[in-house]
Design a protein around this motif. Structure first.
Motif, PDB file in Angstrom:
ATOM      1  N   UNK A 104       0.826  -1.211   0.000  1.00 32.84           N
ATOM      2  CA  UNK A 104       0.000   0.000   0.000  1.00 32.84           C
ATOM      3  C   UNK A 104       0.860   1.261   0.000  1.00 32.84           C
ATOM      4  N   UNK A 105       1.965   1.262   0.731  1.00 32.57           N
ATOM      5  CA  UNK A 105       2.833   2.447   0.773  1.00 32.57           C
ATOM      6  C   UNK A 105       3.565   2.629  -0.554  1.00 32.57           C
ATOM      7  N   UNK A 106       4.076   1.538  -1.129  1.00 31.94           N
ATOM      8  CA  UNK A 106       4.842   1.674  -2.364  1.00 31.94           C
ATOM      9  C   UNK A 106       3.965   2.035  -3.560  1.00 31.94           C
ATOM     10  N   UNK A 107       2.660   1.869  -3.420  1.00 34.58           N
ATOM     11  CA  UNK A 107       1.763   2.342  -4.475  1.00 34.58           C
ATOM     12  C   UNK A 107       1.761   3.863  -4.523  1.00 34.58           C
ATOM     13  N   UNK A 108       2.112   4.491  -3.382  1.00 32.14           N
ATOM     14  CA  UNK A 108       2.144   5.955  -3.302  1.00 32.14           C
ATOM     15  C   UNK A 108       3.571   6.502  -3.271  1.00 32.14           C
ATOM     16  N   UNK A 109       4.513   5.673  -2.885  1.00 33.67           N
ATOM     17  CA  UNK A 109       5.907   6.113  -2.767  1.00 33.67           C
ATOM     18  C   UNK A 109       6.782   5.057  -3.441  1.00 33.67           C
ATOM     19  N   UNK A 110       6.995   5.230  -4.739  1.00 34.06           N
ATOM     20  CA  UNK A 110       7.711   4.229  -5.527  1.00 34.06           C
ATOM     21  C   UNK A 110       9.195   4.223  -5.167  1.00 34.06           C
ATOM     22  N   UNK A 111       9.722   3.017  -4.977  1.00 39.80           N
ATOM     23  CA  UNK A 111      11.137   2.899  -4.686  1.00 39.80           C
ATOM     24  C   UNK A 111      11.475   1.522  -4.152  1.00 39.80           C
ATOM     25  N   UNK A 112      12.670   1.426  -3.597  1.00 38.77           N
ATOM     26  CA  UNK A 112      13.191   0.159  -3.098  1.00 38.77           C
ATOM     27  C   UNK A 112      13.266   0.205  -1.573  1.00 38.77           C
ATOM     28  N   UNK A 113      12.789  -0.860  -0.940  1.00 37.90           N
ATOM     29  CA  UNK A 113      12.882  -0.956   0.509  1.00 37.90           C
ATOM     30  C   UNK A 113      14.346  -1.114   0.913  1.00 37.90           C
ATOM     31  N   UNK A 114      14.810  -0.249   1.801  1.00 37.27           N
ATOM     32  CA  UNK A 114      16.183  -0.295   2.289  1.00 37.27           C
ATOM     33  C   UNK A 114      16.250  -0.997   3.641  1.00 37.27           C
ATOM     34  N   UNK A 115      15.307  -0.666   4.541  1.00 35.64           N
ATOM     35  CA  UNK A 115      15.344  -1.206   5.891  1.00 35.64           C
ATOM     36  C   UNK A 115      13.933  -1.175   6.479  1.00 35.64           C
ATOM     37  N   UNK A 116      13.635  -2.135   7.348  1.00 32.86           N
ATOM     38  CA  UNK A 116      12.333  -2.173   8.017  1.00 32.86           C
ATOM     39  C   UNK A 116      12.494  -2.799   9.391  1.00 32.86           C
TER      40      UNK A 116
END
Length: 111
Positions: free
Chosen positions: A50-62
């Motif tokens: 849901x977040x990447x649909x609004x903020x396109x990019x690559x996950x770095x850390x979680x």
């Protein structure tokens, strides 16, 4: 001298529960799976979708942790334009906790 020591010790002990209550405690993967299975939190995959649909990019850390009784995902995304975005999400809903709105670097990419 002993009285001053005991007063300092007493003061520290009185503030310890508050300090511990405000401490972020990160949990292990198997604990997160249990929370997802019990319905207390959304999975990281669902939240990221849901977040990447609004903020396109690559996950770095979680990271998943509990903060004052609330479960939070703290994530870092490297946007397609190269900016590092840090978001704090409510893990039970997937909604932004901080900032309360997506940064402009995310919004600009959805136009």
């Amino acid at each position: 001298m002993k009285i001053a020591f005991y007063l300092c010790l007493l003061t520290a002990m009185l503030h310890l529960p508050t300090a511990l209550a405000n401490q972020k405690i990160e949990i292990q993967h198997y604990e997160a799976q249990s929370l997802v299975s019990s319905g207390k939190i959304l999975s990281l995959d669902v939240t990221l979708t849901s977040i990447q649909a609004m903020c396109h990019g690559k996950l770095i850390d979680a990271h998943l942790y509990q903060d004052q009784g609330d479960w939070r995902y703290e994530i870092q995304i490297r946007t397609n334009s190269g900016l590092l975005v840090e978001l704090l999400l409510d893990a039970s809903t997937g909604q932004l906790a901080q900032p309360t709105r997506l940064p402009a670097s995310c919004n600009a990419e959805t136009l």
